[in-house]
Design an enzyme around this catalytic site. Structure first.
Site, PDB file in Angstrom:
ATOM      1  N   GLY A  15      27.982  -8.710 -12.390  1.00 51.00           N
ATOM      2  CA  GLY A  15      26.817  -8.796 -12.936  1.00 51.00           C
ATOM      3  C   GLY A  15      26.739  -7.270 -13.452  1.00 51.00           C
ATOM      4  O   GLY A  15      27.350  -6.100 -13.896  1.00 51.00           O
ATOM      5  N   ASN A  66      26.884 -13.974 -10.099  1.00 48.85           N
ATOM      6  CA  ASN A  66      26.295 -13.903 -11.140  1.00 48.85           C
ATOM      7  C   ASN A  66      26.911 -14.870 -12.278  1.00 48.85           C
ATOM      8  O   ASN A  66      29.078 -14.805 -12.318  1.00 48.85           O
ATOM      9  CB  ASN A  66      26.712 -12.860 -12.049  1.00 48.85           C
ATOM     10  CG  ASN A  66      25.347 -11.589 -11.518  1.00 48.85           C
ATOM     11  OD1 ASN A  66      24.405 -11.605 -11.495  1.00 48.85           O
ATOM     12  ND2 ASN A  66      26.357 -11.201 -10.806  1.00 48.85           N
ATOM     13  N   GLU A  73      21.584 -15.024 -11.644  1.00 49.64           N
ATOM     14  CA  GLU A  73      22.017 -14.647  -9.671  1.00 49.64           C
ATOM     15  C   GLU A  73      21.576 -15.701  -8.700  1.00 49.64           C
ATOM     16  O   GLU A  73      20.397 -15.310  -8.186  1.00 49.64           O
ATOM     17  CB  GLU A  73      21.804 -13.535  -9.973  1.00 49.64           C
ATOM     18  CG  GLU A  73      21.311 -12.389 -11.595  1.00 49.64           C
ATOM     19  CD  GLU A  73      20.735 -11.140 -11.254  1.00 49.64           C
ATOM     20  OE1 GLU A  73      21.615  -9.751 -10.702  1.00 49.64           O
ATOM     21  OE2 GLU A  73      20.161 -10.493 -11.382  1.00 49.64           O
ATOM     22  N   TYR A 109      35.279 -12.884  -7.312  1.00 50.10           N
ATOM     23  CA  TYR A 109      34.713 -12.017  -8.735  1.00 50.10           C
ATOM     24  C   TYR A 109      36.229 -13.275  -9.325  1.00 50.10           C
ATOM     25  O   TYR A 109      37.092 -13.234  -9.012  1.00 50.10           O
ATOM     26  CB  TYR A 109      35.139 -10.969  -9.528  1.00 50.10           C
ATOM     27  CG  TYR A 109      34.110 -10.125  -9.153  1.00 50.10           C
ATOM     28  CD1 TYR A 109      32.233 -10.282  -9.292  1.00 50.10           C
ATOM     29  CD2 TYR A 109      34.166  -9.262  -8.566  1.00 50.10           C
ATOM     30  CE1 TYR A 109      31.168  -9.120  -8.796  1.00 50.10           C
ATOM     31  CE2 TYR A 109      32.758  -7.609  -7.466  1.00 50.10           C
ATOM     32  CZ  TYR A 109      31.860  -8.554  -8.521  1.00 50.10           C
ATOM     33  OH  TYR A 109      30.901  -7.887  -7.633  1.00 50.10           O
ATOM     34  N   ARG A 141       9.258 -19.781  -7.052  1.00 48.51           N
ATOM     35  CA  ARG A 141       8.186 -18.982  -7.440  1.00 48.51           C
ATOM     36  C   ARG A 141       8.498 -18.843  -8.911  1.00 48.51           C
ATOM     37  O   ARG A 141       9.833 -18.317  -9.065  1.00 48.51           O
ATOM     38  CB  ARG A 141       7.856 -17.767  -6.035  1.00 48.51           C
ATOM     39  CG  ARG A 141       9.340 -16.871  -5.911  1.00 48.51           C
ATOM     40  CD  ARG A 141       8.374 -15.649  -5.460  1.00 48.51           C
ATOM     41  NE  ARG A 141       9.689 -14.758  -6.004  1.00 48.51           N
ATOM     42  CZ  ARG A 141       9.907 -13.688  -6.143  1.00 48.51           C
ATOM     43  NH1 ARG A 141       9.303 -13.725  -7.362  1.00 48.51           N
ATOM     44  NH2 ARG A 141      11.152 -12.398  -5.849  1.00 48.51           N
TER      45      ARG A 141
END
Length: 166
Positions: free
Chosen positions: A21, A35, A85, A97, A110
């Site tokens: 990311g 990511n 993310e 990764y 939220r």
């Protein structure tokens, strides 16, 4: 609805390869994130809006962990591309990764919010993690730990057409 936002497409199952990311999660925030590539982000259902979500995640065929995820443009950093993310609520010894990450997004915490300081952003993320922990300890959320999606992690599809794959 008592102010609770719901999405017809949740729970949502997705899977993809973890990519590098922006390098901010661990370095700036102290909260490492995994990511997804654009192809996974682009396949999100249209009713899943920018915001913070919780659910379960699995690297490869490993154990399933609690997760909290930001979907959106991260206004504090003025991102121009939408991202997903994921912070797996677990301490890992090394980066993953190139590994396959499977997720089930169960609920919404939220909306995406801009912050006027890095400290306020980190505080909000820590609160999101606490909320995710609480929600994921509930019986209805814990049932997803045993879902077939996590039993057959790589290259398998999930139920109800709510599976995104590379």
């Amino acid at each position: 609805m008592n102010g609770i936002k719901t999405f017809s497409s949740l729970p949502y199952f997705c899977r993809g390869t973890v990519i590098k990311g922006f390098g901010r999660g661990s370095k700036e925030l102290g909260i490492p994130t995994a990511n997804f590539p654009e192809s996974v982000v682009d396949n999100l259902p249209h009713d899943v809006s920018a915001g913070v979500y919780y659910g379960w995640g699995q690297i490869g065929s490993g154990p399933v962990h609690k997760m909290v995820m930001s979907i959106g443009w991260n206004p504090y950093y003025n991102n121009t591309k939408k991202s997903m993310e994921t912070h797996l609520i677990h301490k890992f010894d090394k980066d993953f990764y190139g590994s396959e990450l499977g997720l089930v997004i169960l609920g919404y915490i939220r909306p995406e919010t801009n912050f006027d300081s890095l400290e306020k952003l980190v505080k909000a993320i820590r609160t999101d993690i606490e909320i995710a922990n609480h929600k994921l300890n509930q019986e209805d959320a814990r049932e997803f730990l045993l879902h077939d999606f996590f039993k057959h992690p790589v290259g398998q599809s999930s139920t109800n057409g709510t599976h995104s794959s590379l």
